[in-house]
Design a protein around this motif. Structure first.
Motif, mmCIF file in Angstrom:
data_model
loop_
_atom_site.group_PDB
_atom_site.id
_atom_site.type_symbol
_atom_site.label_atom_id
_atom_site.label_comp_id
_atom_site.label_asym_id
_atom_site.label_seq_id
_atom_site.Cartn_x
_atom_site.Cartn_y
_atom_site.Cartn_z
ATOM 1 N N GLU A 11 -24.694 -7.993 -59.287
ATOM 2 C CA GLU A 11 -23.685 -8.967 -58.878
ATOM 3 C C GLU A 11 -23.130 -8.667 -57.485
ATOM 4 O O GLU A 11 -22.498 -9.518 -56.875
ATOM 5 C CB GLU A 11 -22.531 -8.999 -59.888
ATOM 6 N N TYR A 12 -23.366 -7.438 -57.007
ATOM 7 C CA TYR A 12 -22.777 -7.037 -55.720
ATOM 8 C C TYR A 12 -23.712 -7.362 -54.568
ATOM 9 O O TYR A 12 -24.928 -7.211 -54.660
ATOM 10 C CB TYR A 12 -22.457 -5.540 -55.745
ATOM 11 N N LEU A 13 -23.109 -7.788 -53.467
ATOM 12 C CA LEU A 13 -23.878 -8.178 -52.288
ATOM 13 C C LEU A 13 -24.049 -7.021 -51.304
ATOM 14 O O LEU A 13 -25.057 -6.944 -50.615
ATOM 15 C CB LEU A 13 -23.188 -9.360 -51.585
ATOM 16 N N THR A 14 -23.055 -6.160 -51.227
ATOM 17 C CA THR A 14 -23.150 -5.007 -50.321
ATOM 18 C C THR A 14 -22.051 -4.013 -50.661
ATOM 19 O O THR A 14 -21.091 -4.335 -51.373
ATOM 20 C CB THR A 14 -23.026 -5.450 -48.849
ATOM 21 N N HIS A 15 -22.207 -2.791 -50.122
ATOM 22 C CA HIS A 15 -21.235 -1.721 -50.355
ATOM 23 C C HIS A 15 -20.970 -1.019 -49.021
ATOM 24 O O HIS A 15 -21.873 -0.832 -48.206
ATOM 25 C CB HIS A 15 -21.763 -0.707 -51.361
ATOM 26 N N LEU A 16 -19.731 -0.594 -48.828
ATOM 27 C CA LEU A 16 -19.342 0.108 -47.607
ATOM 28 C C LEU A 16 -18.420 1.269 -47.970
ATOM 29 O O LEU A 16 -17.414 1.073 -48.666
ATOM 30 C CB LEU A 16 -18.610 -0.850 -46.654
ATOM 31 N N TYR A 17 -18.788 2.460 -47.522
ATOM 32 C CA TYR A 17 -17.933 3.636 -47.715
ATOM 33 C C TYR A 17 -17.098 3.845 -46.458
ATOM 34 O O TYR A 17 -17.609 3.782 -45.330
ATOM 35 C CB TYR A 17 -18.792 4.873 -47.978
ATOM 36 N N VAL A 18 -15.786 4.105 -46.657
ATOM 37 C CA VAL A 18 -14.877 4.334 -45.533
ATOM 38 C C VAL A 18 -13.973 5.517 -45.860
ATOM 39 O O VAL A 18 -13.358 5.556 -46.937
ATOM 40 C CB VAL A 18 -13.988 3.105 -45.242
ATOM 41 N N HIS A 19 -13.896 6.465 -44.950
ATOM 42 C CA HIS A 19 -12.983 7.601 -45.101
ATOM 43 C C HIS A 19 -12.297 7.829 -43.759
ATOM 44 O O HIS A 19 -12.963 8.124 -42.765
ATOM 45 C CB HIS A 19 -13.749 8.857 -45.533
ATOM 46 N N VAL A 20 -10.996 7.690 -43.725
ATOM 47 C CA VAL A 20 -10.248 7.697 -42.464
ATOM 48 C C VAL A 20 -9.471 8.997 -42.291
ATOM 49 O O VAL A 20 -8.845 9.494 -43.238
ATOM 50 C CB VAL A 20 -9.265 6.501 -42.411
ATOM 51 N N ASN A 21 -9.528 9.541 -41.082
ATOM 52 C CA ASN A 21 -8.689 10.672 -40.682
ATOM 53 C C ASN A 21 -7.734 10.159 -39.606
ATOM 54 O O ASN A 21 -8.094 10.078 -38.427
ATOM 55 C CB ASN A 21 -9.551 11.821 -40.158
ATOM 56 N N LEU A 205 -18.639 -5.794 -52.153
ATOM 57 C CA LEU A 205 -18.486 -7.244 -52.021
ATOM 58 C C LEU A 205 -19.276 -7.970 -53.105
ATOM 59 O O LEU A 205 -20.430 -7.646 -53.378
ATOM 60 C CB LEU A 205 -18.991 -7.687 -50.637
ATOM 61 N N PHE A 206 -18.651 -8.971 -53.713
ATOM 62 C CA PHE A 206 -19.340 -9.805 -54.701
ATOM 63 C C PHE A 206 -18.826 -11.234 -54.584
ATOM 64 O O PHE A 206 -17.777 -11.499 -53.977
ATOM 65 C CB PHE A 206 -19.120 -9.278 -56.127
ATOM 66 N N LYS A 207 -19.568 -12.162 -55.149
ATOM 67 C CA LYS A 207 -19.192 -13.573 -55.121
ATOM 68 C C LYS A 207 -18.510 -13.928 -56.431
ATOM 69 O O LYS A 207 -19.065 -13.701 -57.522
ATOM 70 C CB LYS A 207 -20.435 -14.446 -54.908
ATOM 71 N N THR A 208 -17.303 -14.487 -56.352
ATOM 72 C CA THR A 208 -16.560 -14.820 -57.568
ATOM 73 C C THR A 208 -16.934 -16.195 -58.103
ATOM 74 O O THR A 208 -16.949 -16.421 -59.311
ATOM 75 C CB THR A 208 -15.052 -14.776 -57.306
ATOM 76 N N ASP A 209 -17.207 -17.138 -57.189
ATOM 77 C CA ASP A 209 -17.639 -18.478 -57.581
ATOM 78 C C ASP A 209 -18.338 -19.116 -56.395
ATOM 79 O O ASP A 209 -18.702 -18.420 -55.441
ATOM 80 C CB ASP A 209 -16.462 -19.342 -58.076
ATOM 81 N N LYS A 210 -18.499 -20.437 -56.407
ATOM 82 C CA LYS A 210 -19.264 -21.127 -55.364
ATOM 83 C C LYS A 210 -18.684 -20.921 -53.969
ATOM 84 O O LYS A 210 -19.419 -20.868 -52.977
ATOM 85 C CB LYS A 210 -19.308 -22.621 -55.687
ATOM 86 N N ASN A 212 -15.765 -18.594 -53.232
ATOM 87 C CA ASN A 212 -14.913 -17.430 -53.014
ATOM 88 C C ASN A 212 -15.623 -16.104 -53.276
ATOM 89 O O ASN A 212 -16.607 -16.053 -54.014
ATOM 90 C CB ASN A 212 -13.660 -17.543 -53.897
ATOM 91 N N TYR A 213 -15.060 -15.075 -52.671
ATOM 92 C CA TYR A 213 -15.608 -13.727 -52.779
ATOM 93 C C TYR A 213 -14.491 -12.751 -53.121
ATOM 94 O O TYR A 213 -13.306 -13.058 -52.972
ATOM 95 C CB TYR A 213 -16.263 -13.308 -51.458
ATOM 96 N N GLY A 214 -14.891 -11.588 -53.568
ATOM 97 C CA GLY A 214 -13.941 -10.523 -53.829
ATOM 98 C C GLY A 214 -14.498 -9.203 -53.342
ATOM 99 O O GLY A 214 -15.714 -9.036 -53.213
ATOM 100 N N ILE A 215 -13.608 -8.271 -53.044
ATOM 101 C CA ILE A 215 -14.008 -6.926 -52.635
ATOM 102 C C ILE A 215 -13.293 -5.935 -53.544
ATOM 103 O O ILE A 215 -12.064 -5.888 -53.582
ATOM 104 C CB ILE A 215 -13.654 -6.639 -51.165
ATOM 105 N N GLU A 216 -14.080 -5.187 -54.297
ATOM 106 C CA GLU A 216 -13.519 -4.134 -55.126
ATOM 107 C C GLU A 216 -13.413 -2.850 -54.313
ATOM 108 O O GLU A 216 -14.310 -2.520 -53.541
ATOM 109 C CB GLU A 216 -14.401 -3.888 -56.356
ATOM 110 N N ILE A 217 -12.325 -2.133 -54.508
ATOM 111 C CA ILE A 217 -12.129 -0.834 -53.853
ATOM 112 C C ILE A 217 -12.052 0.238 -54.921
ATOM 113 O O ILE A 217 -11.261 0.128 -55.861
ATOM 114 C CB ILE A 217 -10.845 -0.823 -52.998
ATOM 115 N N ARG A 218 -12.866 1.264 -54.771
ATOM 116 C CA ARG A 218 -12.839 2.419 -55.665
ATOM 117 C C ARG A 218 -12.484 3.666 -54.869
ATOM 118 O O ARG A 218 -13.141 3.970 -53.866
ATOM 119 C CB ARG A 218 -14.196 2.610 -56.353
#
Length: 247
Positions: A11-21, A205-210, A212-218
């Motif tokens: 269901e996911y379109l892409t993933h991005l890892y981010v770690h900020v200093n 990133l995933f598509k919620t419907d026709k 809209n999109y959503g981004i989950e953060i873990r």
């Protein structure tokens, strides 16, 4: 923070890892590309290449380093895509200012390229640089120093917005017909979650419907290896998300 449902991986379109200093003004990324970075910051005057494999750059006699100007950016991106190479560069405003760099400053630039870390602040008065971009050949981890950390929020927002645009091309016929505007992730929405980035997060990133999109953060554990995050997606994605951004 409310827990979210666990989705299927497809269901996911892409993933991005981010770690900020924040203290040292840099971020670690996995899942970002040089193409996305340069296309996001198209107003950069020139790029000083500290380590690269590009053959068509100009040469500065004072620093004995090579550089490229905006007219070369597209070709530079294409060359990198065809044969990835280790890449370290920073932006600068005027070649004449390169000739004002002291021996100490030039030594610091070589150190940054070799060690992928700065001895002191990597932002130079003569160069007026906004960034220092550092990545290995595989781009498993990209380290970017930001003079203004707000540029980080714009970069993350524009990366996801660009991907949403690409994923929506196949449905362009109905979008034109109904004059529907594509969803955009704003830098302001990214800024709202900046405090999480200091722990290291996986954004999915995933598509919620026709439309809209959503981004989950873990939020990821401290003992992970950043360059292995995207290789261990199944492990991380088995856990519910900590935050959901609606786009």
């Amino acid at each position: 923070m409310a827990k979210k449902e666990v989705r299927d991986m497809d269901e996911y379109l892409t993933h991005l890892y981010v770690h900020v200093n924040e203290v040292e003004h840099f971020a670690l990324f996995s899942g970002i590309t040089i193409q996305q970075f340069i296309r996001n910051f198209t107003d950069l005057s020139a790029l000083l290449l500290l380590k690269h494999g590009y053959d068509d750059a100009s040469f500065n006699m004072h620093t004995q380093l090579e550089f490229i100007v905006p007219e070369q950016y597209n070709h530079f991106i294409k060359e990198f895509a065809e044969g990835p190479f280790e890449l370290c560069f920073m932006d600068f405003e005027d070649e004449r200012k390169l000739n004002m760099l002291s021996p100490q400053e030039q030594a610091e630039l070589l150190y940054i390229a070799h060690k992928k870390e700065a001895i002191r602040s990597p932002f130079y008065h003569h160069l007026q640089n906004r960034f220092v971009y550092l990545s290995d050949e595989g781009q498993k981890i990209t380290k970017i120093y930001f003079r203004d950390m707000e540029d980080l929020n714009h970069l993350v927002a524009n990366v996801f917005t660009g991907l949403i645009g690409e994923k929506s091309k196949s449905s362009a016929f109905w979008r034109k017909k109904n004059n529907i505007v594509l969803p955009r992730l704003s830098a302001e929405k990214v800024t709202e979650h900046n405090e999480l980035f200091e722990d290291g997060v996986l954004m999915s990133l995933f598509k919620t419907d026709k439309l809209n999109y959503g981004i989950e953060i873990r939020i990821l554990p401290e003992n992970i290896f950043p360059d292995e995050v995207l290789e261990d997606l199944n492990l991380h994605m088995a856990k519910p998300s900590d935050v959901l951004i609606e786009v």
